[in-house]
Scaffold this motif. Structure first.
Motif, PDB file in Angstrom:
ATOM      1  N   ARG A  93     -27.150 -11.563  -1.814  1.00 40.64           N
ATOM      2  CA  ARG A  93     -25.934 -10.755  -1.765  1.00 40.64           C
ATOM      3  C   ARG A  93     -25.369 -10.697  -0.344  1.00 40.64           C
ATOM      4  O   ARG A  93     -24.166 -10.607  -0.158  1.00 40.64           O
ATOM      5  N   ARG A  94     -26.249 -10.739   0.635  1.00 35.64           N
ATOM      6  CA  ARG A  94     -25.833 -10.459   2.007  1.00 35.64           C
ATOM      7  C   ARG A  94     -25.757 -11.703   2.891  1.00 35.64           C
ATOM      8  O   ARG A  94     -25.285 -11.614   4.014  1.00 35.64           O
ATOM      9  N   PHE A  95     -26.242 -12.836   2.397  1.00 37.55           N
ATOM     10  CA  PHE A  95     -26.128 -14.091   3.137  1.00 37.55           C
ATOM     11  C   PHE A  95     -25.050 -14.941   2.488  1.00 37.55           C
ATOM     12  O   PHE A  95     -25.020 -15.104   1.267  1.00 37.55           O
ATOM     13  N   ASP A  96     -24.207 -15.520   3.295  1.00 42.39           N
ATOM     14  CA  ASP A  96     -23.113 -16.335   2.780  1.00 42.39           C
ATOM     15  C   ASP A  96     -23.604 -17.756   2.538  1.00 42.39           C
ATOM     16  O   ASP A  96     -23.422 -18.657   3.354  1.00 42.39           O
ATOM     17  N   LEU A  97     -24.295 -17.951   1.411  1.00 42.44           N
ATOM     18  CA  LEU A  97     -24.813 -19.275   1.077  1.00 42.44           C
ATOM     19  C   LEU A  97     -24.608 -19.540  -0.404  1.00 42.44           C
ATOM     20  O   LEU A  97     -24.426 -18.612  -1.195  1.00 42.44           O
ATOM     21  N   ASN A  98     -24.637 -20.805  -0.761  1.00 46.99           N
ATOM     22  CA  ASN A  98     -24.566 -21.197  -2.164  1.00 46.99           C
ATOM     23  C   ASN A  98     -25.973 -21.189  -2.736  1.00 46.99           C
ATOM     24  O   ASN A  98     -26.760 -22.109  -2.489  1.00 46.99           O
ATOM     25  N   GLY A  99     -26.291 -20.165  -3.464  1.00 42.04           N
ATOM     26  CA  GLY A  99     -27.622 -20.050  -4.039  1.00 42.04           C
ATOM     27  C   GLY A  99     -27.583 -20.083  -5.550  1.00 42.04           C
ATOM     28  O   GLY A  99     -26.728 -19.457  -6.181  1.00 42.04           O
ATOM     29  N   LEU A 100     -28.494 -20.829  -6.138  1.00 42.21           N
ATOM     30  CA  LEU A 100     -28.678 -20.859  -7.588  1.00 42.21           C
ATOM     31  C   LEU A 100     -30.100 -20.427  -7.888  1.00 42.21           C
ATOM     32  O   LEU A 100     -31.045 -20.868  -7.221  1.00 42.21           O
ATOM     33  N   THR A 101     -30.265 -19.573  -8.889  1.00 39.29           N
ATOM     34  CA  THR A 101     -31.592 -19.140  -9.323  1.00 39.29           C
ATOM     35  C   THR A 101     -31.833 -19.579 -10.753  1.00 39.29           C
ATOM     36  O   THR A 101     -31.018 -19.288 -11.641  1.00 39.29           O
ATOM     37  N   THR A 102     -32.914 -20.304 -10.972  1.00 35.51           N
ATOM     38  CA  THR A 102     -33.340 -20.633 -12.330  1.00 35.51           C
ATOM     39  C   THR A 102     -34.478 -19.707 -12.726  1.00 35.51           C
ATOM     40  O   THR A 102     -35.494 -19.627 -12.027  1.00 35.51           O
TER      41      THR A 102
END
Length: 367
Positions: free
Chosen positions: A104-113
């Motif tokens: 939520r607080r880091f500006d990154l493209n994250g995907l969670t499986t």
């Protein structure tokens, strides 16, 4: 595209023994590297990969007798991942949900499986809070209890095409491969074999927490002359074990998120007789790659109908739907979708949540 894969630290990648999630992460990572992507793997130091390994502990935590708190190591891994995050176009997490506040607080493209069941009541407030973060499922049935989450894709597991070989023969016995726990249907498997008068071979490890169940319930069942308990087998033994079986029995009694053993059997050309719980109706095609049955009686009838199923069709199902190449391509489509969405919308703006409970008054404890 530069991609980070973040694996749990409980097992190495690939695992030396039991560890479904770590196996899938391994197959995905190797396939992405083979396809030409720049991949870094965050995992235990005893992992083996064609990607760049970024070790976050010396060895798999489950095998480390000195490890008494696994959460500490995962927190440190997240610290390293977040410090490195600007290096990557996509960071793909496979470690449940402890990283969500950081995403939520880091500006990154994250995907969670998610790799485990999501039908427990504890997930409801969690899912209602995190409706913004991109997540993917491993079966449509897995995500059904939490429709409010930001589901950006569904990707079935896959295995390397040449990992297991096709066996054209009809098979000589029924097979059961998995944990010796009640929800996996081991008692039902024994009942099916005995009532169909067909030999059953069981390959499974006995976990410490399942020892009493084995001694009190299963050991007497395994004394039947049609039943052979082999104990745990390794990856090199699966090919012969599954390939020489007439069918894999999968009479599960819980909402299985995927069931990797089903596609292992299909890769060998071995059909599956299964109860239609969880992901099973998505993975198997009734009358093509196996029989979906509602109870033991129907399973016994299905054993007698195995000759109607084509082992070559079972292998074709695997080749078309469940290879690691197919899995990697499907994840890459999600990665590109997330990157394109970010370009269109710009940096994600996080706002303070209105969903979390807030204590507005404080009453000190009486002395």
């Amino acid at each position: 595209m530069k991609i980070a894969q973040v694996a749990p630290l409980h097992e190495s990648v690939p695992p030396k023994l039991y560890g479904g999630t770590e196996r899938v992460v391994h197959f995905l990572t190797e396939e992405l590297v083979r396809k030409g992507y720049d991949v870094a793997l965050y995992a235990s130091g005893d992992s083996h990969t064609s990607a760049e390994l970024r070790p976050c502990c010396d060895e798999a935590l489950r095998l480390d007798p000195q490890c008494q708190n696994t959460l500490v190591h995962h927190v440190l891994m997240l610290e390293r991942v977040m410090q490195d995050s600007r290096e990557f176009d996509i960071v793909h997490f496979h470690m449940d949900y402890i990283h969500f506040p950081l995403l939520r607080r880091f500006d990154l493209n994250g995907l969670t499986t998610f790799h485990w069941r999501l039908d427990l009541p504890d997930f409801l407030p969690f899912a209602s809070e995190y409706t913004d973060l991109p997540v993917s499922s491993i079966s449509l049935s897995q995500r059904r209890p939490l429709p409010q989450m930001n589901w950006v894709g569904n990707v079935y597991h896959g295995l390397p095409r040449d990992l297991l070989q096709f066996h054209p023969g009809p098979g000589r016995y029924l097979a059961f491969l998995g944990r010796l726990s009640p929800e996996k249907g081991i008692e039902e498997a024994v009942d099916i074999a005995i009532r169909s008068k067909t030999p059953l071979k069981i390959a499974a490890k006995i976990n410490d927490f399942e020892r009493d169940y084995y001694e009190e319930v299963l050991r007497p069942l395994f004394r039947h002359p049609l039943v052979e308990f082999l104990g745990e087998i390794d990856e090199t033994q699966k090919n012969e074990f599954l390939g020489n079986a007439s069918a894999l029995l999968f009479p599960i009694l819980w909402p299985e998120p995927f069931g990797l053993v089903m596609i292992e059997a299909l890769a060998c050309g071995t059909p599956v007789i299964a109860f239609p719980q969880g992901s099973v109706p998505e993975v198997l095609r009734h009358g093509v790659s196996g029989w979906l049955v509602d109870d033991v009686d129907s399973a016994v009838d299905a054993v007698g109908c195995l000759g109607l199923l084509s082992r070559s069709r079972c292998r074709a199902e695997f080749d078309q739907r469940f290879t690691s190449s197919v899995m990697a391509d499907n994840y890459v489509r999600i990665y590109k979708h997330l990157l394109n969405s970010r370009k269109e919308s710009g940096s994600r703006q996080w706002k303070k949540s209105s969903r979390l409970p807030v204590n507005t008054t404080f009453s000190p404890r009486p002395h």
